[in-house]
Structures are given as C-alpha cells and as structure tokens.
Scaffold this motif. Structure first.
Motif, PDB file in Angstrom:
ATOM      1  N   GLY A 139       0.782  -1.177   0.064  1.00 57.88           N
ATOM      2  CA  GLY A 139      -0.017  -0.054  -0.017  1.00 57.88           C
ATOM      3  C   GLY A 139       0.699   1.306  -0.108  1.00 57.88           C
ATOM      4  O   GLY A 139       0.242   2.176  -0.003  1.00 57.88           O
ATOM      5  N   LEU A 140       2.257   1.242   0.104  1.00 55.51           N
ATOM      6  CA  LEU A 140       2.938   2.411  -0.031  1.00 55.51           C
ATOM      7  C   LEU A 140       2.918   3.186  -1.492  1.00 55.51           C
ATOM      8  O   LEU A 140       3.015   2.108  -2.306  1.00 55.51           O
ATOM      9  CB  LEU A 140       4.316   2.214   0.329  1.00 55.51           C
ATOM     10  N   PRO A 141       2.826   4.554  -1.729  1.00 52.20           N
ATOM     11  CA  PRO A 141       2.887   4.849  -2.672  1.00 52.20           C
ATOM     12  C   PRO A 141       4.341   4.699  -3.668  1.00 52.20           C
ATOM     13  O   PRO A 141       5.161   4.511  -2.844  1.00 52.20           O
ATOM     14  CB  PRO A 141       3.092   6.625  -2.711  1.00 52.20           C
ATOM     15  N   PRO A 142       4.482   4.355  -4.678  1.00 49.19           N
ATOM     16  CA  PRO A 142       5.613   3.947  -5.409  1.00 49.19           C
ATOM     17  C   PRO A 142       6.821   4.627  -5.278  1.00 49.19           C
ATOM     18  O   PRO A 142       7.933   4.145  -4.831  1.00 49.19           O
ATOM     19  CB  PRO A 142       5.241   3.999  -6.955  1.00 49.19           C
ATOM     20  N   GLN A 144       7.768   6.233  -2.508  1.00 51.95           N
ATOM     21  CA  GLN A 144       8.031   6.126  -1.106  1.00 51.95           C
ATOM     22  C   GLN A 144       8.528   4.552  -0.790  1.00 51.95           C
ATOM     23  O   GLN A 144       9.345   4.412  -0.291  1.00 51.95           O
ATOM     24  CB  GLN A 144       6.853   6.506  -0.435  1.00 51.95           C
ATOM     25  N   ALA A 145       7.720   3.706  -1.746  1.00 58.45           N
ATOM     26  CA  ALA A 145       8.245   2.260  -1.491  1.00 58.45           C
ATOM     27  C   ALA A 145       9.705   2.291  -2.225  1.00 58.45           C
ATOM     28  O   ALA A 145      10.525   1.615  -1.436  1.00 58.45           O
ATOM     29  CB  ALA A 145       7.167   1.297  -2.374  1.00 58.45           C
ATOM     30  N   ALA A 146       9.944   2.930  -3.350  1.00 58.45           N
ATOM     31  CA  ALA A 146      11.269   2.833  -3.677  1.00 58.45           C
ATOM     32  C   ALA A 146      12.316   3.572  -2.764  1.00 58.45           C
ATOM     33  O   ALA A 146      13.285   2.893  -2.757  1.00 58.45           O
ATOM     34  CB  ALA A 146      11.334   3.450  -5.268  1.00 58.45           C
ATOM     35  N   SER A 147      12.156   4.678  -2.188  1.00 63.46           N
ATOM     36  CA  SER A 147      13.161   5.383  -1.753  1.00 63.46           C
ATOM     37  C   SER A 147      13.255   4.732  -0.302  1.00 63.46           C
ATOM     38  O   SER A 147      14.389   4.650   0.186  1.00 63.46           O
ATOM     39  CB  SER A 147      12.813   6.860  -1.482  1.00 63.46           C
ATOM     40  N   PHE A 148      12.221   4.018   0.301  1.00 61.06           N
ATOM     41  CA  PHE A 148      12.286   3.279   1.598  1.00 61.06           C
ATOM     42  C   PHE A 148      13.133   1.937   1.263  1.00 61.06           C
ATOM     43  O   PHE A 148      14.024   1.553   2.378  1.00 61.06           O
ATOM     44  CB  PHE A 148      10.890   2.960   2.287  1.00 61.06           C
ATOM     45  N   ALA A 149      12.778   1.331   0.258  1.00 61.46           N
ATOM     46  CA  ALA A 149      13.668   0.153  -0.108  1.00 61.46           C
ATOM     47  C   ALA A 149      15.031   0.303  -0.140  1.00 61.46           C
ATOM     48  O   ALA A 149      15.995  -0.164   0.204  1.00 61.46           O
ATOM     49  CB  ALA A 149      13.174  -0.624  -1.475  1.00 61.46           C
ATOM     50  N   THR A 150      15.611   1.532  -0.838  1.00 66.79           N
ATOM     51  CA  THR A 150      16.964   2.063  -0.945  1.00 66.79           C
ATOM     52  C   THR A 150      17.685   2.481   0.240  1.00 66.79           C
ATOM     53  O   THR A 150      18.502   1.882   0.877  1.00 66.79           O
ATOM     54  CB  THR A 150      16.971   3.270  -1.816  1.00 66.79           C
ATOM     55  N   LEU A 151      16.853   2.967   1.226  1.00 63.39           N
ATOM     56  CA  LEU A 151      17.110   3.546   2.850  1.00 63.39           C
ATOM     57  C   LEU A 151      17.474   2.033   3.529  1.00 63.39           C
ATOM     58  O   LEU A 151      18.505   2.013   4.246  1.00 63.39           O
ATOM     59  CB  LEU A 151      15.826   4.241   3.317  1.00 63.39           C
TER      60      LEU A 151
END
Length: 188
Positions: A139-142, A144-151
C-alpha cells in the motif's frame, strides 16, 4: 551429471563463505578447496575462467538466494516486509558471529573488473526492486516504496559493517529498531 553439479555447488557455497569473511582479494582457491574438500583440478574443470568465474558464480547464486527470500515477503503488510527483511540479514550476521558480511558488498568495494561491478549493481538493484515491489503491494505509494527500499538496503549494509567492526549485534539492532519504527508509521 548430478555429482558434478554437487561439487560445483559446494565450491560456490565455500567460496561464498570465504568471500564474506575475507573480502575479494583475500579469497584464495586454496581456502575454498580446504573448506570443501574439492580437488585443485576441479576448480579449472568447473571454473575454466579461474577466480573471476568462481566469484561471478558466487554473486549470481547469492543474489538469487536472497532475492527468493525477499520475494517470499510479498503480500505482507509493510511493517512485516521490513521486519522479515531485517530478520534475514540479522540471521546471517548472527550465524557467523558478526564476522562476515554480504558477499556483494565485499566484491563492490574491491571489484577489479567492470563485469564484477555490473554484477554487484544488478544484485543491489534486484533486491531493492523486490523490496520496493513488496512495499508497494503493501500500500505504499511507488515513490515512497522505492526510496524506503533504498534506505533499508543502505542502512542494513552499513549496520552489518558496524556490527562486524564491533563484533557485536548492538549496532545492527539499533538500526533495525529505527527502520521498524519508521515502517510502523506506514500503517498509521
């Protein structure tokens, strides 16, 4: 044919262990042979390209193995995805008494060929993409999902390094706790 595949797999697994502990340049065939009981001749039989080919096999094998485990988190809530990913890395660190890291990191820091560096780039991109997809499905916006995955990827690899230096799980657990607190906000 099965027996041959077995020896090759054992050598790749052995080389993975040595690489994770010693780094790229200190990974020696002799240590891989001692660990696996394989013969010197079997190295050139299975890896005619020598050490570079063995390292490529390690990267391919480890990338797929970890990616399969990360894919299994797909379909869970964001918090569970983050917890599951952290548990995978924590388990590896714990199993080796904080003495070894990610083989892809080991190769990235010391890569002496653009081919190996390309394999490393691909591994991180694949894992980060898999995590991002699982977070997006949760359910995360794309973006935000991408940047959190990188973090998550960067923080975990840094935390592994700090725990290796400390010889202790505390740095990893501190970073993991921060990431889990952040992931808990996603559900809110």
């Amino acid at each position: 044919a099965d027996m041959r595949g077995n020896v090759r797999r054992k050598m790749v697994e052995g080389a993975t262990q040595v690489l994770r502990r010693r780094g790229l340049h200190a990974t020696a065939f002799s240590e891989v042979l001692a660990l696996t009981g394989a013969s010197r001749g079997s190295i050139y039989h299975h890896f005619p390209g020598g050490k570079a080919e063995l390292i490529e096999a390690v990267l391919e094998d480890f990338t797929t193995l970890l990616d399969d485990q990360l894919q299994a988190l797909h379909g869970q809530p964001a918090e569970a995805v983050v917890q599951g990913a952290l548990a995978l890395w924590r388990g590896m660190l714990l199993r080796d008494d904080c003495e070894s890291g990610c083989p892809v990191v080991a190769v990235t820091v010391a890569a002496d060929s653009s081919r190996l560096l390309q394999d490393c780039r691909q591994a991180f991109a694949q894992w980060t993409g898999t995590l991002a997809a699982a977070l997006k499905a949760a359910g995360l916006p794309p973006a935000q999902a991408a940047s959190f995955a990188t973090l998550l990827m960067a923080a975990v690899q840094g935390a592994i390094l700090l725990s290796r230096a400390a010889g202790d799980m505390a740095p990893f657990d501190t970073v993991a706790e921060q990431l889990q607190q952040q992931a808990a906000q996603f559900a809110a």
